[in-house]
Structure formats: structure tokens, C-alpha cells
Design a protein around this motif. Structure first.
Motif, PDB file in Angstrom:
ATOM      1  N   LYS A   1       0.808  -1.219   0.000  1.00 31.53           N
ATOM      2  CA  LYS A   1       0.000   0.000   0.000  1.00 31.53           C
ATOM      3  C   LYS A   1       0.844   1.274   0.000  1.00 31.53           C
ATOM      4  O   LYS A   1       0.359   2.344   0.370  1.00 31.53           O
ATOM      5  N   VAL A   2       2.104   1.162  -0.409  1.00 27.67           N
ATOM      6  CA  VAL A   2       2.982   2.334  -0.450  1.00 27.67           C
ATOM      7  C   VAL A   2       3.163   2.753  -1.915  1.00 27.67           C
ATOM      8  O   VAL A   2       3.897   2.106  -2.661  1.00 27.67           O
ATOM      9  N   PRO A   3       2.499   3.818  -2.356  1.00 28.52           N
ATOM     10  CA  PRO A   3       2.527   4.199  -3.772  1.00 28.52           C
ATOM     11  C   PRO A   3       3.935   4.454  -4.315  1.00 28.52           C
ATOM     12  O   PRO A   3       4.245   4.103  -5.455  1.00 28.52           O
ATOM     13  N   GLN A   4       4.794   5.047  -3.489  1.00 27.07           N
ATOM     14  CA  GLN A   4       6.142   5.397  -3.956  1.00 27.07           C
ATOM     15  C   GLN A   4       6.990   4.159  -4.282  1.00 27.07           C
ATOM     16  O   GLN A   4       8.016   4.268  -4.957  1.00 27.07           O
ATOM     17  N   LEU A   5       6.588   2.999  -3.786  1.00 29.92           N
ATOM     18  CA  LEU A   5       7.397   1.792  -3.955  1.00 29.92           C
ATOM     19  C   LEU A   5       6.833   0.818  -4.988  1.00 29.92           C
ATOM     20  O   LEU A   5       7.379  -0.269  -5.159  1.00 29.92           O
ATOM     21  N   GLN A   6       5.778   1.202  -5.666  1.00 27.87           N
ATOM     22  CA  GLN A   6       5.126   0.235  -6.549  1.00 27.87           C
ATOM     23  C   GLN A   6       6.019  -0.211  -7.707  1.00 27.87           C
ATOM     24  O   GLN A   6       6.046  -1.386  -8.075  1.00 27.87           O
ATOM     25  N   GLY A   7       6.762   0.712  -8.291  1.00 27.54           N
ATOM     26  CA  GLY A   7       7.659   0.340  -9.388  1.00 27.54           C
ATOM     27  C   GLY A   7       8.774  -0.576  -8.910  1.00 27.54           C
ATOM     28  O   GLY A   7       9.047  -1.620  -9.521  1.00 27.54           O
ATOM     29  N   ALA A   8       9.425  -0.196  -7.810  1.00 21.47           N
ATOM     30  CA  ALA A   8      10.512  -1.009  -7.259  1.00 21.47           C
ATOM     31  C   ALA A   8       9.980  -2.352  -6.768  1.00 21.47           C
ATOM     32  O   ALA A   8      10.652  -3.380  -6.884  1.00 21.47           O
ATOM     33  N   ARG A   9       8.764  -2.344  -6.243  1.00 20.90           N
ATOM     34  CA  ARG A   9       8.142  -3.557  -5.708  1.00 20.90           C
ATOM     35  C   ARG A   9       7.990  -4.613  -6.803  1.00 20.90           C
ATOM     36  O   ARG A   9       8.392  -5.770  -6.628  1.00 20.90           O
ATOM     37  N   ALA A  10       7.400  -4.217  -7.912  1.00 20.98           N
ATOM     38  CA  ALA A  10       7.203  -5.162  -9.017  1.00 20.98           C
ATOM     39  C   ALA A  10       8.538  -5.597  -9.607  1.00 20.98           C
ATOM     40  O   ALA A  10       8.746  -6.784  -9.905  1.00 20.98           O
ATOM     41  N   ALA A  11       9.458  -4.654  -9.750  1.00 22.67           N
ATOM     42  CA  ALA A  11      10.765  -4.966 -10.339  1.00 22.67           C
ATOM     43  C   ALA A  11      11.549  -5.938  -9.467  1.00 22.67           C
ATOM     44  O   ALA A  11      12.217  -6.841  -9.967  1.00 22.67           O
ATOM     45  N   ALA A  12      11.469  -5.768  -8.143  1.00 23.71           N
ATOM     46  CA  ALA A  12      12.222  -6.635  -7.235  1.00 23.71           C
ATOM     47  C   ALA A  12      11.747  -8.078  -7.317  1.00 23.71           C
ATOM     48  O   ALA A  12      12.560  -9.009  -7.421  1.00 23.71           O
ATOM     49  N   LEU A  13      10.434  -8.283  -7.278  1.00 27.76           N
ATOM     50  CA  LEU A  13       9.913  -9.653  -7.319  1.00 27.76           C
ATOM     51  C   LEU A  13      10.212 -10.315  -8.658  1.00 27.76           C
ATOM     52  O   LEU A  13      10.658 -11.473  -8.704  1.00 27.76           O
ATOM     53  N   PHE A  14      10.006  -9.583  -9.749  1.00 24.04           N
ATOM     54  CA  PHE A  14      10.288 -10.140 -11.072  1.00 24.04           C
ATOM     55  C   PHE A  14      11.760 -10.494 -11.217  1.00 24.04           C
ATOM     56  O   PHE A  14      12.125 -11.566 -11.709  1.00 24.04           O
ATOM     57  N   THR A  15      12.628  -9.595 -10.760  1.00 23.88           N
ATOM     58  CA  THR A  15      14.069  -9.785 -10.949  1.00 23.88           C
ATOM     59  C   THR A  15      14.593 -10.958 -10.136  1.00 23.88           C
ATOM     60  O   THR A  15      15.400 -11.750 -10.632  1.00 23.88           O
ATOM     61  N   VAL A  16      14.147 -11.093  -8.890  1.00 22.87           N
ATOM     62  CA  VAL A  16      14.669 -12.193  -8.075  1.00 22.87           C
ATOM     63  C   VAL A  16      14.192 -13.535  -8.614  1.00 22.87           C
ATOM     64  O   VAL A  16      14.952 -14.519  -8.630  1.00 22.87           O
ATOM     65  N   LEU A  17      12.959 -13.594  -9.104  1.00 26.45           N
ATOM     66  CA  LEU A  17      12.466 -14.853  -9.673  1.00 26.45           C
ATOM     67  C   LEU A  17      13.204 -15.193 -10.963  1.00 26.45           C
ATOM     68  O   LEU A  17      13.559 -16.356 -11.213  1.00 26.45           O
ATOM     69  N   LEU A  18      13.461 -14.181 -11.794  1.00 30.75           N
ATOM     70  CA  LEU A  18      14.210 -14.409 -13.027  1.00 30.75           C
ATOM     71  C   LEU A  18      15.640 -14.830 -12.713  1.00 30.75           C
ATOM     72  O   LEU A  18      16.198 -15.717 -13.379  1.00 30.75           O
ATOM     73  N   GLN A  19      16.212 -14.226 -11.687  1.00 34.29           N
ATOM     74  CA  GLN A  19      17.578 -14.564 -11.295  1.00 34.29           C
ATOM     75  C   GLN A  19      17.702 -16.032 -10.881  1.00 34.29           C
ATOM     76  O   GLN A  19      18.634 -16.734 -11.282  1.00 34.29           O
ATOM     77  N   VAL A  20      16.749 -16.495 -10.082  1.00 34.02           N
ATOM     78  CA  VAL A  20      16.767 -17.892  -9.660  1.00 34.02           C
ATOM     79  C   VAL A  20      16.545 -18.815 -10.856  1.00 34.02           C
ATOM     80  O   VAL A  20      17.214 -19.853 -10.997  1.00 34.02           O
ATOM     81  N   PHE A  21      15.631 -18.453 -11.741  1.00 35.22           N
ATOM     82  CA  PHE A  21      15.361 -19.258 -12.934  1.00 35.22           C
ATOM     83  C   PHE A  21      16.620 -19.399 -13.787  1.00 35.22           C
ATOM     84  O   PHE A  21      16.965 -20.506 -14.243  1.00 35.22           O
ATOM     85  N   LEU A  22      17.328 -18.302 -13.998  1.00 40.26           N
ATOM     86  CA  LEU A  22      18.559 -18.350 -14.794  1.00 40.26           C
ATOM     87  C   LEU A  22      19.649 -19.146 -14.078  1.00 40.26           C
ATOM     88  O   LEU A  22      20.445 -19.834 -14.722  1.00 40.26           O
TER      89      LEU A  22
END
Length: 345
Positions: free
Chosen positions: A281-302
Motif C-alpha cells: 500500500k505504499v505508492p512510492q514503492l510500486q515500481g521497485a516492488r514489481a521490479a524486485a519480485l520479477f528480478t529475483v524470480l528471473l535470477q533464480v530461474f537463470l
């Protein structure tokens, strides 16, 4: 230092983000240099004259003869022809010259901005620190190379390799943080002490994970277990404490390093998932929030793809993609941490 975005800072911001991009390329070139076994091909340290490759056949033969004196050439690459040597020489030469180019790209505009009075006094010392960090990184790189220029060691020390790698990421972190201070106004930030502490923990563990990533590369530890989700059929593989001491095992035993690297990846997924949910519920973090989850999952996949394809040798494409996304995750979490900086009253 709390610098805010101004029109006069726009050129400086572009300059700094250009530096960020160039450092990313440099780290990737370092990965190619390591994985192709090219790091010991240039046996001399010539900061200025070394910018040029050998310019004639005699100079190439001389450089090749010097390489043939070290253990890597004698015991691993004894079959090399001059053409083979030129191939590995190219990657190390490009890695060193890209570093020189980074120095020029940082230094020349810095002088220009001072002359034009675009940089105010509050920015000068942080930039001096940046140049010092860049110079230290070059020195660490040469110390690393020297560790393999003998008849006993076949590769550079993986400990020194990790130091070189983390120093580069420290420089990346510093430049990115500086750029964020100039490009993002205070309205983009939010007071969130709990999220700030949590992102700090993520960054701390991520740094340890990246160190172990360098250990993995330096020791080719991915080859120790090319299975997933098990490690050679085990959750906790045998042989993890066979080096004769705890510190020796966690820093030199390939299977132990492999196990720790995987475990830290799973821990990071959990922590970032918690941070993701807490920041919902923190508007200022929405971009970083989505990027962090996507990036860590992609990192593990690779990482999984790299391990599963590491049968005889480590697959270069997967390994570089894994390294690139690892840097991306670091930058995303630095961004997230910056966004929760305390606001000045």
C-alpha cells in the motif's frame, strides 16, 4: 548531502547514468573474461601503453611467449596456437580498455562541468571519492591477475576475484546512489522505517550472495552439481565439510559454496516476498516492488538453467544472463532502499 533535481543537473544525471551503464558492461566483460579463461593472457600491467594490442607479428609472438611461461598455459592450454592466444587476449584487452574508457568518460566531463560551474561544491568531494574508488578497482584487478601469473596456480585466486567483483559492484552502487540523489525529488520518497530496515537486510544478504556467485565462477562450482532441485540427489550433499575446517569449507570447497549459493537464493526470495507484501500500500514503492519480485524470480530461474546445463563446462550465455540479472537485482534494491530515505523536516 541532500541534492535535489534541477535543470542544471540534467547533464550531470545523464553523465552518471551513462557511467552506470558502462560499469554494467564492464562487469559483464569481466564475466566473459573469467569464463573464457582469458584473464591471464596479458601478463604485464601497463596502464597507458597497454591500451594498444601487439602491433606486429613479432610483438604477438613475444606476448604469447610470456603467456607460455605460466602454469595455465603449460598445464591447461599447452595446445594453444597463436590464433587461440589472440582470442583470449582480445577479451582481457577489451576488459582493460573498457575500464580505461570509463575513466575517460568520468574524468573529461567532470573537468568540463567544473569549468562551466555546473557542478557545485557539494558534488566535488563525492566525485573525488568516485575517482578514488575507480582507481582502487583497477589496482585490485591487477592484484587479482598477479595471483595467477606463476607456474603453480592455473587460475586467479577466487578470493581476489570476489574482491574485484564486489569492488566493481560497490562502484556501481555508489554511482547509482549519486544519480538517484540528483534525479529523484523528495516527493518520490516515503518515510517507512520498517521497509527500509527490511530492504537493508536484503541488500546485506544480496552482497554475500554476490560474493558467493564470484566464488562459484572462480571455482567453477556449478560443475559440482548439475541437478535441481536436489544437489546430486541430496538436500544436503555429502562432502561439504571435507576441507579440514569450517572457514576452509565455506570459502574453498566447491560443493559447500554451491550449497550456500543456492540457500541464499531461496532466502532472498523469501525476504523479497515479505518486503513485496509489506510495501503493497505504499505508492512510492510500486515500481521497485514489481521490479524486485520479477528480478529475483528471473535470477533464480537463470541460476537453475545455468546449473542444469553445466555438465562439462559452464554455459557462457546462461552464466552471463545470471550475472546481469544479479546486478539488476542489486540496483533495484538500492533504488528501493533509496526511496525509503528519511525525509528532511
Amino acid at each position: 548531502m541532500d541534492m535535489q533535481q534541477t535543470k542544471g543537473n540534467r547533464a550531470i544525471v545523464i553523465w552518471l547514468y551513462t557511467g552506470v551503464a558502462m560499469i554494467i558492461v564492464q562487469v559483464l566483460l569481466g564475466g566473459i573474461t573469467r569464463l573464457t579463461g582469458s584473464g591471464l593472457s596479458i601478463t604485464e600491467w601497463k596502464p597507458i601503453l597497454g591500451a594498444l594490442p601487439p602491433m606486429n607479428e613479432a610483438a604477438w609472438q613475444e606476448a604469447f611467449a610470456k603467456y607460455q611461461e605460466i602454469g595455465q598455459s603449460k598445464y591447461i592450454n599447452s595446445h594453444f596456437t597463436l590464433t587461440d592466444f589472440k582470442w583470449i587476449y582480445f577479451w582481457e584487452w577489451l576488459h582493460r580498455n573498457w575500464a580505461r574508457l570509463i575513466g575517460v568518460v568520468f574524468f573529461v566531463p567532470f573537468i568540463y562541468f567544473i569549468v562551466k560551474k555546473t557542478i557545485d561544491r557539494s558534488m566535488i568531494w563525492p566525485m573525488v571519492v568516485l575517482f578514488i574508488l575507480g582507481g582502487l578497482q583497477g589496482g585490485i584487478g591487477w592484484i587479482m591477475v598477479q595471483s595467477g601469473l606463476n607456474e603453480e596456480d592455473l587460475y586467479v585466486s577466487h578470493i581476489r576475484l570476489a574482491g574485484h567483483f564486489i569492488a566493481a559492484l560497490g562502484l556501481l552502487w555508489y554511482v547509482l546512489w549519486f544519480a538517484l540523489k540528483l534525479s529523484l525529488p523528495a516527493s518520490h520518497r516515503v518515510e517507512a522505517p520498517v521497509l527500509r530496515r527490511l530492504s537493508g537486510w536484503v541488500l546485506g544478504i544480496l552482497v554475500v550472495q554476490l560474493i558467493y556467485g564470484a566464488f562459484m565462477a572462480g571455482l567453477h562450482a556449478a560443475l559440482a552439481a548439475s541437478t535441481w532441485p536436489s544437489i546430486n540427489g541430496y538436500a544436503v550433499p555429502p562432502g561439504m565439510f571435507a576441507q579440514g575446517g569450517f572457514w576452509a569449507d565455506i570459502t574453498h570447497n566447491p560443493i559447500t559454496i554451491h550449497f550456500i549459493h543456492r540457500g541464499l537464493a531461496y532466502l532472498l526470495i523469501i525476504l523479497i516476498a515479505v518486503w513485496y507484501l509489506r510495501s503493497y500500500k505504499v505508492p512510492q514503492l510500486q515500481g521497485a516492488r514489481a521490479a524486485a519480485l520479477f528480478t529475483v524470480l528471473l535470477q533464480v530461474f537463470l541460476g537453475v538453467l545455468t546449473v542444469l546445463n553445466a555438465n562439462v563446462k559452464i554455459p557462457l550465455a546462461f552464466a552471463l544472463a545470471h550475472q546481469f540479472v544479479g546486478m539488476g537485482l542489486l540496483m533495484v534494491m538500492v533504488w528501493a532502499h533509496f526511496l525509503t530515505l528519511p525525509l528532511r523536516r
